[in-house]
Enzyme design. Structure first.
Site, PDB file in Angstrom:
ATOM      1  N   ARG A   1       5.321   5.982  -8.578  1.00  0.00           N
ATOM      2  CA  ARG A   1       4.073   6.449  -9.174  1.00  0.00           C
ATOM      3  C   ARG A   1       3.111   6.835  -8.053  1.00  0.00           C
ATOM      4  O   ARG A   1       2.753   6.002  -7.218  1.00  0.00           O
ATOM      5  CB  ARG A   1       3.490   5.333 -10.051  1.00  0.00           C
ATOM      6  CG  ARG A   1       2.136   5.652 -10.614  1.00  0.00           C
ATOM      7  CD  ARG A   1       1.619   4.579 -11.581  1.00  0.00           C
ATOM      8  NE  ARG A   1       0.246   4.919 -11.889  1.00  0.00           N
ATOM      9  CZ  ARG A   1      -0.816   4.173 -11.598  1.00  0.00           C
ATOM     10  NH1 ARG A   1      -0.679   2.976 -11.045  1.00  0.00           N
ATOM     11  NH2 ARG A   1      -2.029   4.607 -11.875  1.00  0.00           N
TER      12      ARG A   1
ATOM     13  N   HIS B   1      -6.987   9.204  -9.740  1.00  0.00           N
ATOM     14  CA  HIS B   1      -7.073   7.820  -9.278  1.00  0.00           C
ATOM     15  C   HIS B   1      -8.345   7.695  -8.424  1.00  0.00           C
ATOM     16  O   HIS B   1      -8.289   7.480  -7.224  1.00  0.00           O
ATOM     17  CB  HIS B   1      -5.812   7.428  -8.500  1.00  0.00           C
ATOM     18  CG  HIS B   1      -5.572   5.950  -8.408  1.00  0.00           C
ATOM     19  ND1 HIS B   1      -4.415   5.339  -8.850  1.00  0.00           N
ATOM     20  CD2 HIS B   1      -6.336   4.949  -7.921  1.00  0.00           C
ATOM     21  CE1 HIS B   1      -4.472   4.040  -8.623  1.00  0.00           C
ATOM     22  NE2 HIS B   1      -5.646   3.776  -8.054  1.00  0.00           N
TER      23      HIS B   1
ATOM     24  N   GLU C   1      -7.322   3.325 -14.518  1.00  0.00           N
ATOM     25  CA  GLU C   1      -8.338   2.272 -14.619  1.00  0.00           C
ATOM     26  C   GLU C   1      -9.748   2.801 -14.807  1.00  0.00           C
ATOM     27  O   GLU C   1     -10.595   2.705 -13.908  1.00  0.00           O
ATOM     28  CB  GLU C   1      -8.297   1.366 -13.374  1.00  0.00           C
ATOM     29  CG  GLU C   1      -6.999   0.616 -13.216  1.00  0.00           C
ATOM     30  CD  GLU C   1      -7.104  -0.545 -12.230  1.00  0.00           C
ATOM     31  OE1 GLU C   1      -8.158  -0.698 -11.588  1.00  0.00           O
ATOM     32  OE2 GLU C   1      -6.137  -1.304 -12.117  1.00  0.00           O
TER      33      GLU C   1
ATOM     34  N   ASN D   1      -2.038  -1.889 -15.952  1.00  0.00           N
ATOM     35  CA  ASN D   1      -2.159  -2.482 -14.622  1.00  0.00           C
ATOM     36  C   ASN D   1      -2.543  -3.940 -14.835  1.00  0.00           C
ATOM     37  O   ASN D   1      -3.607  -4.230 -15.384  1.00  0.00           O
ATOM     38  CB  ASN D   1      -3.250  -1.782 -13.812  1.00  0.00           C
ATOM     39  CG  ASN D   1      -2.911  -0.333 -13.494  1.00  0.00           C
ATOM     40  OD1 ASN D   1      -1.839   0.164 -13.858  1.00  0.00           O
ATOM     41  ND2 ASN D   1      -3.807   0.355 -12.813  1.00  0.00           N
TER      42      ASN D   1
ATOM     43  N   TYR E   1      -2.977  -7.691 -13.163  1.00  0.00           N
ATOM     44  CA  TYR E   1      -3.063  -8.528 -11.967  1.00  0.00           C
ATOM     45  C   TYR E   1      -3.421  -9.971 -12.307  1.00  0.00           C
ATOM     46  O   TYR E   1      -3.029 -10.895 -11.622  1.00  0.00           O
ATOM     47  CB  TYR E   1      -4.131  -7.985 -11.019  1.00  0.00           C
ATOM     48  CG  TYR E   1      -3.720  -6.689 -10.328  1.00  0.00           C
ATOM     49  CD1 TYR E   1      -3.036  -6.731  -9.117  1.00  0.00           C
ATOM     50  CD2 TYR E   1      -4.004  -5.456 -10.887  1.00  0.00           C
ATOM     51  CE1 TYR E   1      -2.647  -5.566  -8.475  1.00  0.00           C
ATOM     52  CE2 TYR E   1      -3.619  -4.280 -10.254  1.00  0.00           C
ATOM     53  CZ  TYR E   1      -2.943  -4.342  -9.047  1.00  0.00           C
ATOM     54  OH  TYR E   1      -2.548  -3.192  -8.420  1.00  0.00           O
TER      55      TYR E   1
ATOM     56  N   GLU F   1       0.962  -1.137 -12.667  1.00  0.00           N
ATOM     57  CA  GLU F   1       0.628  -1.831 -11.424  1.00  0.00           C
ATOM     58  C   GLU F   1       0.729  -3.329 -11.630  1.00  0.00           C
ATOM     59  O   GLU F   1       0.351  -3.841 -12.688  1.00  0.00           O
ATOM     60  CB  GLU F   1      -0.816  -1.539 -10.947  1.00  0.00           C
ATOM     61  CG  GLU F   1      -1.019  -0.181 -10.347  1.00  0.00           C
ATOM     62  CD  GLU F   1      -2.444   0.061  -9.866  1.00  0.00           C
ATOM     63  OE1 GLU F   1      -3.143  -0.911  -9.511  1.00  0.00           O
ATOM     64  OE2 GLU F   1      -2.859   1.232  -9.853  1.00  0.00           O
TER      65      GLU F   1
HETATM   66  C1  PNW Z   1      -6.361  -1.459  -8.800  1.00  0.00           C
HETATM   67  N1  PNW Z   1     -10.605  -6.161 -10.180  1.00  0.00           N
HETATM   68  O1  PNW Z   1      -7.688  -1.769  -8.540  1.00  0.00           O
HETATM   69  C2  PNW Z   1      -6.226  -0.003  -8.403  1.00  0.00           C
HETATM   70  O2  PNW Z   1      -5.609   0.798  -9.375  1.00  0.00           O
HETATM   71  C3  PNW Z   1      -5.610   0.204  -7.055  1.00  0.00           C
HETATM   72  O3  PNW Z   1      -6.035   1.425  -6.536  1.00  0.00           O
HETATM   73  C4  PNW Z   1      -5.935  -0.977  -6.165  1.00  0.00           C
HETATM   74  O4  PNW Z   1      -5.559  -0.779  -4.839  1.00  0.00           O
HETATM   75  C5  PNW Z   1      -5.222  -2.172  -6.751  1.00  0.00           C
HETATM   76  O5  PNW Z   1      -5.570  -2.367  -8.115  1.00  0.00           O
HETATM   77  C6  PNW Z   1      -5.477  -3.460  -5.994  1.00  0.00           C
HETATM   78  O6  PNW Z   1      -6.836  -3.767  -5.997  1.00  0.00           O
HETATM   79  C7  PNW Z   1      -8.323  -2.892  -8.971  1.00  0.00           C
HETATM   80  O7  PNW Z   1     -11.634  -6.465  -9.514  1.00  0.00           O
HETATM   81  C8  PNW Z   1      -9.425  -3.297  -8.244  1.00  0.00           C
HETATM   82  O8  PNW Z   1     -10.278  -6.846 -11.170  1.00  0.00           O
HETATM   83  C9  PNW Z   1     -10.176  -4.366  -8.643  1.00  0.00           C
HETATM   84  C10 PNW Z   1      -9.825  -5.068  -9.791  1.00  0.00           C
HETATM   85  C11 PNW Z   1      -8.713  -4.681 -10.524  1.00  0.00           C
HETATM   86  C12 PNW Z   1      -7.959  -3.581 -10.095  1.00  0.00           C
END
Ligand code: PNW
Length: 489
Positions: free
Chosen positions: A119, A163, A208, A335, A337, A395
């Site tokens: 991607r 992006h 995002e 995405n 996390y 992601e």
């Molecule tokens: C994503 N948060 O960003 C982005 O899609 C990427 O470009 C980035 O490098 C990656 O995750 C890692 O950070 C985020 O604060 C940035 O929750 C911040 C958050 C979530 C996603």
């Protein structure tokens, strides 16, 4: 060779013989063969469906560099990162991973670990430097070369059209505060899809929305503005509208059979305890906590509670706009996390968000709380609540402080721990039939982590930003093994 018969497991009876008839229940053998002994490595049981798409992801501004080359126009991230005090160490994406020149070598590395898909994102201002109008053929040629190299390596290209790197020329005319930006995005998205869809079969409109619009109410993200609540709700609406119009434009201009989706980062409402009442609370919460973006896109309307909460600050919109926003998607990219914990509550909305205690474990980004079960609940709830039939994890990954040993190795055991535990929960979802088709690990390379600069590394390949030398980390080896066995190892 003479095969030696090895019993798979002890029958209850043989064990009873072993221990005698009075063997206590606790000594009864498990009904399945042991999963973690040497003869049966974990990877033989925590399997993914055949044909599961194992991938990795990056984004244009974070890896390409070549900021002033071949006619690329400036984006808001050039402006933002060059203004003093906005990023760690004043880091910018001017050079980054120099992917503009090194993509061939990196695609070879992707092939080496067995990636099935990759991607990447297209830089809008590389292709249309002013955001609208004249096309920069040299910019488009770069993406043609990348796509061709991926195809030659047998890696399916997945293309994100935006992006975060909005052309500065559009920011100068109001950026996402202007409805014209949504129209400009759709024109650009349709144009690029028309050019690449002979080879690219999956497009994502925006990455995002919730993250990049935060550039209008925080200083951490470009353009770093602070608007009031009503203006914020209105620009959020224009961003989801850009997605909707983008879907329509891609469908109009891409080859038949091209799939269109989004890469969104919804708040992953995760039940504090997996009991019926908290699970129910989480499925109510996922709609309300994501009302301004994912819910609007999935349902083509804003929830009553969202509009009520905003009152006079609610966005202005037309029925046609909402229809465009709700355009059916071929797939949803998530995405994921970190979780947001929810519990059932005796209030009008039926749930309550549970804050993280200060001591909650996180990776090397303060926001990156470790909650592996979020990779189960995100696709589970999205498929249940909105009946989505095709989901990708666009992601998932972890930041860490990675260092080279004197022998030149990187043992990123923290990242491997994170990935293994999250993947266990993704496997749990697919084993239950949740339609997750693929997974993109963020990221293939250490890269420019926005306002955090180059300090917080997310790659499975270590990058020395002085020499551009790449070194596969332990996590790259781990991921190669996962892909080869199509299972969590
Ligand atoms: C994503 N948060 O960003 C982005 O899609 C990427 O470009 C980035 O490098 C990656 O995750 C890692 O950070 C985020 O604060 C940035 O929750 C911040 C958050 C979530 C996603």
């Amino acid at each position: 060779m003479i095969p030696i018969p090895v019993p798979n497991f002890f029958s209850r009876r043989s064990l009873l013989k072993l221990f005698g008839a009075a063997a206590p229940a606790a000594f009864l053998p498990p009904s399945l063969p042991a999963q973690n002994d040497a003869a049966s490595p974990a990877g033989q049981v925590r399997r993914f469906p055949q044909g599961f798409f194992w991938g990795s992801a990056t984004a244009a501004y974070q890896v390409e560099g070549a900021a002033n080359l071949d006619g690329r126009g400036p984006s808001i991230w050039d402006t933002f990162s060059h203004a003093s005090g906005n990023t760690a160490n004043g880091d910018t994406g001017d050079v980054a991973n120099d992917e503009y020149h090194l993509y061939r070598e990196d695609i070879q590395r992707m092939k080496d670990i067995g990636l099935k898909c990759y991607r990447f994102s297209v830089s809008w201002s590389r292709v249309i430097p002013q955001g609208t109008g004249a096309v920069n053929q040299k910019g488009l040629d770069y993406y043609n070369r990348v796509v061709d190299a991926l195809m030659a390596a047998g890696i399916a290209p997945y293309c994100t059209l935006f992006h975060w790197d909005l052309p500065q020329a559009l920011q100068d005319k109001g950026g996402w505060q202007s409805r014209d930006t949504a129209r400009a995005f759709a024109d650009y998205a349709g144009f690029v899809a028309g050019k690449l869809s002979d080879r690219v079969k999956h497009f994502m409109t925006l990455n995002e929305i919730g993250s990049f619009i935060s550039g209008y109410n925080s200083s951490d993200t470009a353009p770093g503005l602070h608007v009031d609540e009503a203006a914020f709700a209105q620009l959020t609406h224009y961003a989801v509208l850009a997605h909707g119009w983008g879907v329509q434009a891609i469908r109009a201009q891409a080859r038949p059979g091209t799939k269109v989706g989004i890469a969104d980062n919804p708040t992953v409402t995760t039940p504090v305890i997996e009991s019926a009442e908290h699970i129910k609370a989480a499925s109510i919460a996922i709609r309300e906590e994501n009302a301004s973006i994912l819910t609007a896109i999935m349902e083509g309307k804003y929830t009553d509670a969202y509009l009520h909460r905003l009152g006079a600050s609610a966005p202005k919109f037309t029925p046609e706009e909402m229809r465009a926003i709700g355009s059916p998607l071929d797939f949803v990219g998530l995405n994921v996390y970190t979780p947001s914990y929810v519990r059932a509550a005796d209030n009008s909305q039926g749930y309550e968000m549970v804050p993280f205690p200060k001591s909650f474990p996180h990776m090397y980004s303060p926001w990156l709380n470790v909650g592996p079960e979020s990779l189960y609940w995100a696709p589970k709830l999205v498929s249940q609540v909105w009946k989505m039939k095709e989901i990708y994890i666009t992601e998932n990954g972890a930041s860490a402080i990675d260092t080279l040993t004197p022998e030149g190795k990187v043992f990123d055991v923290g990242r491997v721990m994170y990935l293994r535990n999250y993947l266990m929960h993704l496997q749990r979802a697919v084993a239950e039939g949740v339609p997750v088709r693929g997974y993109f690990l963020w990221s293939f390379l250490d890269n420019y982590e926005w306002s955090d600069g180059y300090q917080r590394r997310f790659g499975i390949n270590y990058v020395d930003f002085k020499t551009e030398k790449r070194t596969p980390k332990l996590s790259a080896e781990f991921y190669r093994e996962v892909i080869a066995r199509n299972a969590v190892v």
